[in-house]
Scaffold this motif. Structure first.
Motif, short mmCIF file in Angstrom:
data_model
loop_
_atom_site.label_atom_id
_atom_site.label_comp_id
_atom_site.label_asym_id
_atom_site.label_seq_id
_atom_site.Cartn_x
_atom_site.Cartn_y
_atom_site.Cartn_z
N LYS A 196 0.82 -1.22 0.00
CA LYS A 196 0.00 0.00 0.00
C LYS A 196 0.85 1.27 0.00
CE LYS A 196 -2.61 -1.32 3.52
NZ LYS A 196 -3.72 -1.40 4.51
N ALA B 254 1.91 2.12 -3.49
CA ALA B 254 0.82 2.73 -4.27
C ALA B 254 0.62 4.19 -3.86
CB ALA B 254 -0.46 1.93 -4.07
N SER C 224 -1.25 7.80 -11.55
CA SER C 224 -2.20 6.76 -11.20
C SER C 224 -1.52 5.39 -11.15
CB SER C 224 -3.37 6.76 -12.18
OG SER C 224 -2.93 6.63 -13.51
N LEU D 26 -6.01 2.90 -9.61
CA LEU D 26 -6.11 3.74 -8.42
C LEU D 26 -5.82 5.18 -8.82
CD1 LEU D 26 -4.07 1.57 -5.87
CD2 LEU D 26 -6.56 1.75 -6.03
N VAL E 238 -6.63 8.45 -2.92
CA VAL E 238 -6.64 7.76 -1.63
C VAL E 238 -6.97 8.78 -0.55
CG1 VAL E 238 -4.14 8.08 -1.29
CG2 VAL E 238 -5.33 6.24 -0.09
N TRP F 287 -9.96 4.22 -1.01
CA TRP F 287 -9.23 4.47 -2.25
C TRP F 287 -10.21 4.81 -3.36
CZ3 TRP F 287 -3.76 3.44 -2.32
CH2 TRP F 287 -3.27 2.87 -1.13
N LYS F 288 -9.81 5.72 -4.24
CA LYS F 288 -10.60 6.05 -5.42
C LYS F 288 -10.16 5.16 -6.58
CE LYS F 288 -11.80 9.86 -8.56
NZ LYS F 288 -11.46 11.25 -8.96
N VAL F 289 -11.14 4.56 -7.27
CA VAL F 289 -10.86 3.57 -8.30
C VAL F 289 -11.52 3.98 -9.61
CG1 VAL F 289 -11.24 1.18 -9.00
CG2 VAL F 289 -10.66 1.70 -6.61
N ASP G 267 -10.07 0.51 2.60
CA ASP G 267 -8.72 -0.02 2.81
C ASP G 267 -8.77 -1.47 3.28
OD1 ASP G 267 -5.80 0.60 2.93
OD2 ASP G 267 -6.09 0.02 5.03
N LEU H 237 -9.17 -3.65 0.26
CA LEU H 237 -7.90 -3.80 -0.45
C LEU H 237 -7.02 -4.86 0.22
CD1 LEU H 237 -5.61 -0.98 -1.80
CD2 LEU H 237 -4.67 -2.82 -0.41
N CYS I 7 -7.09 -7.33 -2.96
CA CYS I 7 -6.16 -6.79 -3.95
C CYS I 7 -4.90 -7.65 -3.98
CB CYS I 7 -5.80 -5.34 -3.64
SG CYS I 7 -7.09 -4.19 -4.12
#
Length: 443
Positions: A302, A305, A314, A368, A371, A381-383, A401, A404, A408
């Motif tokens: 994480k 990212a 991104s 992504l 966040v 998180w924004k996806v 989170d 994820l 993920c």
């Protein structure tokens, strides 16, 4: 020891059900509304407010429609974001149909390579059965797209637009897989008859010529040279003539794809952390870039990212999107459906157990683009998805989170964000996993 269901056991089960205080109410609810609607928890929507402390503006979402090209859309979207920012483009997409054509073409040849490498095995061996189950499909991984771009470049969508089959791929997959299985019979027969390399190559060459024809009829012939024209946000007109797909990528994207590496989180006993892995028989371009993953613990996963998002870039990622997610609202939350409470049954498993026992694997790739950090720690998180603007918030999803952590499995980040120990680990030769390993799943 055999366990037979007899009337005594059935009577006991029925009595246990009768002792459930809400049994009749829940029976009426689930039979009428189904499991998901009956177990939906509206609190998840309240907690998934689409507001983020780090939020990249990446424009309108794309739509893969009825195809399995999410990995391709997600990767091209990360490049599109960068290009659109540099050139001031409001609405722009790279051609997913162009990369789809070459992926199908190269996957056919990669399939033949695997068929010949296993030609002396019996048809019911696990490896051969694995190959024949799905000779090729729409899905892929980041390294596979890099292999295509390194060989064929990319083009704007305006140069090679969508076709019926690029947006709805079931028909071409049915035709192509039928042909590939037939070709496998031919190649295995040639090997069994001790044919020499020249005979096998001649047969394979004819097969690939037929594949090119089929794909051209389906997707259109890929451009060799083209002109790129556009208006930027200031309404200024631009045109560049006689580009090739490779020169377009070099000039307008300009990424060194070797800088971008796959990071996974697989907490299974067979994959120690800080080691690299590849998967046998997984790829698309013979002689091209191989799939390679570096396995790290989830907290480091994480933080990598987050570092890339903080830099304004991104992040491509792969996950099991069907787990605990509400598609229409765009919510990915462990608590969105309270199935354990609904059925008074414990469905819990660890992430490692889900991977080991076939309950979960990577099924979808997205991007992504934001966040929400509270005291430096991510909460949601924004996806950016590729299912069009009619789901989520104009196509964007919110992922908690905690979700994820559990579902993920892969991100792609620039190597510059890796600390020294991970850089050293990533450079090591990978351990080869079995073809059916869950880390070989195609998004």
């Amino acid at each position: 020891m055999s366990f037979e269901i007899d009337q005594t056991k059935l009577n006991a089960y029925q009595q246990q059900l009768a002792n459930e205080p809400q049994a009749k109410v829940l029976e009426r609810t689930v039979t009428k509304n189904g499991i998901l609607a009956s177990s939906y928890d509206w609190h998840a929507a309240v907690e998934s407010d689409p507001t983020f402390s780090i939020d990249l503006d990446t424009g309108d979402v794309a739509n893969q429609k009825q195809s399995g090209r999410c990995w391709m859309f997600a990767a091209l979207n990360t490049m599109r974001h960068d290009m659109a920012n540099k050139l001031g483009l409001k609405k722009f997409e790279l051609s997913q149909s162009y990369t789809f054509f070459w992926d199908k073409f190269e996957k056919a040849n990669y399939f033949y390579e695997n068929v010949l490498n296993t030609a002396t095995q019996s048809a019911d061996s696990r490896e051969v059965a694995f190959l024949m189950a799905t000779p090729q499909q729409d899905g892929g991984q980041w390294d596979m797209l890099c292999a295509l771009i390194e060989k064929y470049g990319i083009v704007p969508q305006s140069v090679m637009p969508e076709t019926y089959s690029s947006s709805k791929s079931n028909e071409i997959n049915t035709v192509l897989n039928k042909k590939l299985r037939k070709d496998a019979i031919t190649l295995r027969t040639l090997v069994a008859n001790h044919s020499d390399d020249s005979q096998i190559d001649a047969a394979r060459n004819q097969m690939m010529s037929e594949n090119y024809r089929i794909l051209t009829y389906t997707f259109g012939q890929p451009p060799v040279k083209f002109d790129f024209e556009y208006r930027d946000e200031s309404k200024q007109y631009h045109i560049e003539k006689d580009l090739t797909p490779q020169s377009f990528f070099k000039k307008y994207i300009g990424w060194n794809l070797d800088d971008y590496v796959s990071i996974i989180n697989s907490p299974t006993d067979d994959k120690p952390y800080n080691k690299t892995y590849t998967i046998d028989m997984l790829g698309n371009v013979v002689g091209g870039r191989a799939v390679k993953h570096l396995n790290v613990e989830i907290e480091q996963f994480k933080q990598l990212a987050i570092a890339q998002l903080k830099s304004g870039e991104s992040v491509w990622f792969g996950c099991d999107v069907g787990q605990s997610s509400e598609r229409q609202q765009g919510i990915m939350d462990l608590n969105v459906y309270a199935k354990s409470e609904l059925f008074n049954t414990d469905f819990s498993m660890t992430k490692a157990e889900r991977l080991d026992y076939g309950e979960s694997l990577m099924t979808h790739a997205m991007v992504l683009t934001g966040v929400d950090l509270v005291d430096g720690q991510p909460t949601k998180w924004k996806v950016e998805n590729s299912w069009g603007p009619k789901v989520g918030t104009k196509g964007y999803f919110v992922m908690t989170d905690a979700w994820l952590d559990e579902y993920c499995y892969q991100i792609v980040v620039n190597k510059k964000f890796l600390p020294e120990d991970l850089l050293k680990a990533q450079a090591e030769e990978p351990i080869t996993l079995k073809p059916w390993d869950p880390m070989g799943a195609l998004a």
